[in-house]
Design an enzyme around this catalytic site. Sequence first.
Site, mmCIF file in Angstrom:
data_model
loop_
_atom_site.group_PDB
_atom_site.id
_atom_site.type_symbol
_atom_site.label_atom_id
_atom_site.label_comp_id
_atom_site.label_asym_id
_atom_site.label_seq_id
_atom_site.Cartn_x
_atom_site.Cartn_y
_atom_site.Cartn_z
ATOM 1 N N ARG A 1 11.300 -65.395 29.656
ATOM 2 C CA ARG A 1 11.226 -66.280 28.657
ATOM 3 C C ARG A 1 10.081 -67.845 28.839
ATOM 4 O O ARG A 1 10.117 -68.273 28.180
ATOM 5 C CB ARG A 1 12.448 -66.862 28.171
ATOM 6 C CG ARG A 1 13.460 -65.896 27.692
ATOM 7 C CD ARG A 1 12.990 -64.743 26.732
ATOM 8 N NE ARG A 1 13.833 -63.835 26.237
ATOM 9 C CZ ARG A 1 13.755 -62.605 25.715
ATOM 10 N NH1 ARG A 1 12.338 -62.230 25.296
ATOM 11 N NH2 ARG A 1 14.396 -61.913 25.091
ATOM 12 N N HIS B 1 12.831 -48.092 28.968
ATOM 13 C CA HIS B 1 13.893 -47.839 28.199
ATOM 14 C C HIS B 1 13.827 -46.714 27.152
ATOM 15 O O HIS B 1 14.502 -46.853 26.138
ATOM 16 C CB HIS B 1 14.145 -49.283 27.596
ATOM 17 C CG HIS B 1 13.299 -49.641 26.353
ATOM 18 N ND1 HIS B 1 12.439 -48.934 25.462
ATOM 19 C CD2 HIS B 1 12.420 -51.385 26.501
ATOM 20 C CE1 HIS B 1 11.662 -50.054 24.826
ATOM 21 N NE2 HIS B 1 11.965 -51.265 25.213
ATOM 22 N N ASP C 1 16.036 -54.341 31.270
ATOM 23 C CA ASP C 1 15.561 -54.957 30.090
ATOM 24 C C ASP C 1 16.380 -56.141 29.563
ATOM 25 O O ASP C 1 16.821 -56.369 28.640
ATOM 26 C CB ASP C 1 15.594 -53.876 28.903
ATOM 27 C CG ASP C 1 14.961 -54.270 27.572
ATOM 28 O OD1 ASP C 1 14.328 -55.635 27.711
ATOM 29 O OD2 ASP C 1 14.789 -53.768 26.513
HETATM 30 ZN ZN ZN Z 1 10.996 -52.943 24.974
#
Ligand code: ZN
Length: 480
Positions: free
Chosen positions: A78, A252, A353
């Site tokens: 972030r 993912h 993730d």
């Molecule tokens: Zn993603």
Amino acid sequence: MTIDVAARSSVGARLADLEISRAWLVDPASGREGPGELVVEDGVLVAVTWLEGAEADGIDASGVVVAPGFIDLHAHLREPGNEDAETVATGLAAAAHGGFTTVCAMPNTTPALDEPSVLARVREAAAASGSPVKLLAYGAVSAGRAGEQLAALGELADAGVVGFSDDGAPVRSATLFRNALAYAGMLGLPIVDHPEDPTLTEGAEANDGLIATVLGLRGWPAAAETGSVARDLAILDDVLRDVPGARLHLTHLSTAASLDLVRGAKAAGLPVTCDVTPHHLALTEEWLAGARRWSWEALGDDGAARDPWRDGVIAAVPFDPAVRVNPPLRSAVDAGACLAALADGTADAIATDHAPHTEVDKAVEFGQAASGISGIETAIGVILAAVDASRLPLARAIEALTTGPARVLGERSPGGPQPRGLVEGQPADLVVFDRSAMWRVTAGALASKGKNSPLLGRDLAARVLLTVAGGRIAYEAPDA
Ligand SMILES: [Zn+2]
């Protein structure tokens, strides 16, 4: 088992002196696991002793385990741009708490990591944090992640990115994806794609299926993932004729069908790798309804998902925004397919993730909540729940957190594509965790700023006692 750290020292300090005796060592690099002992002096692993016979009596894999430090192929830190959700410093602290010594940051920051100056900022933040956890980063595929023009892939490669991704979103344009795969392939780097056909998922809130129907949520069909994976594989096959070095990593993956496509592509010799997440292998769509059992407990003997209402397992309020994630939590059948793919090597790695969000972005109506789970600290506990339930061998789980991701990263993995693991003479890079010790996941226990975990309040096994990265202390449990 005893752990003897000579003097307690702070994060970032060189590990002066450590002796671990009578522990269970797992070393995927050598393919070996068993009772053993190790000694670290001045940051260097000076002795690794495998115990046999009477010396090994009473030591098994259910207690303290020592493994090479974990590598996370997929984390959102972030910074820059959304430091309220996470910073590089808090993200690396969270990684260390989860046993990770190498983290690959996704480039969907603000601004996006689409040119070297943003990478420099992220690296400065990592250096300033004092954490010894190794920060690697992907560059964006497209400028500003807008999906229109390629980012400066060559400059980013020169600056040291480990691959390219527009994660958060797929590379929507097939032409752009093709060009990126070819260019990155010439640079020797993979494209990491988030497979999703956005024309099928507009406004989607939950896996398309019974649970979404009952809850009145708009469905995210498995076909959106399968179709995107099929497109990516077809383009890879095509690009390889001109660029033999092209490489694709699919991140993912969450459905049985898309994993089957990768299984087939690998069998055909395509240079494709993929990862699955802890939440997609252990949690299921019924968590949206308020069920809280593991995926293998939600799978019926007939191979179909059980009905949480009929089973009377609704244990929490429905619509917890913490379980909103993209791709969505799937059925127990899909979760079982993620586990099977790990077990048979179709899935090369487990990636977290890790997606921290602020309370403001999560504490809203389910369909409005930001997607993602703050998961880097709970990953090992969730994975070991699957190991405890005999759904995954311990050695394979550790492999998918260490040598598996290292091979995906190739030459730019800190230890190279074939890391040396627990061998003498190397800087210590390891995690020590206790499978018999439970810890309660609470907002206060998480080092991440992101408290968006559906596991809050739950007790997980595999408490991390010590994480050592590059010979330096990354995390030490307060009472270890
Ligand atoms: Zn993603």
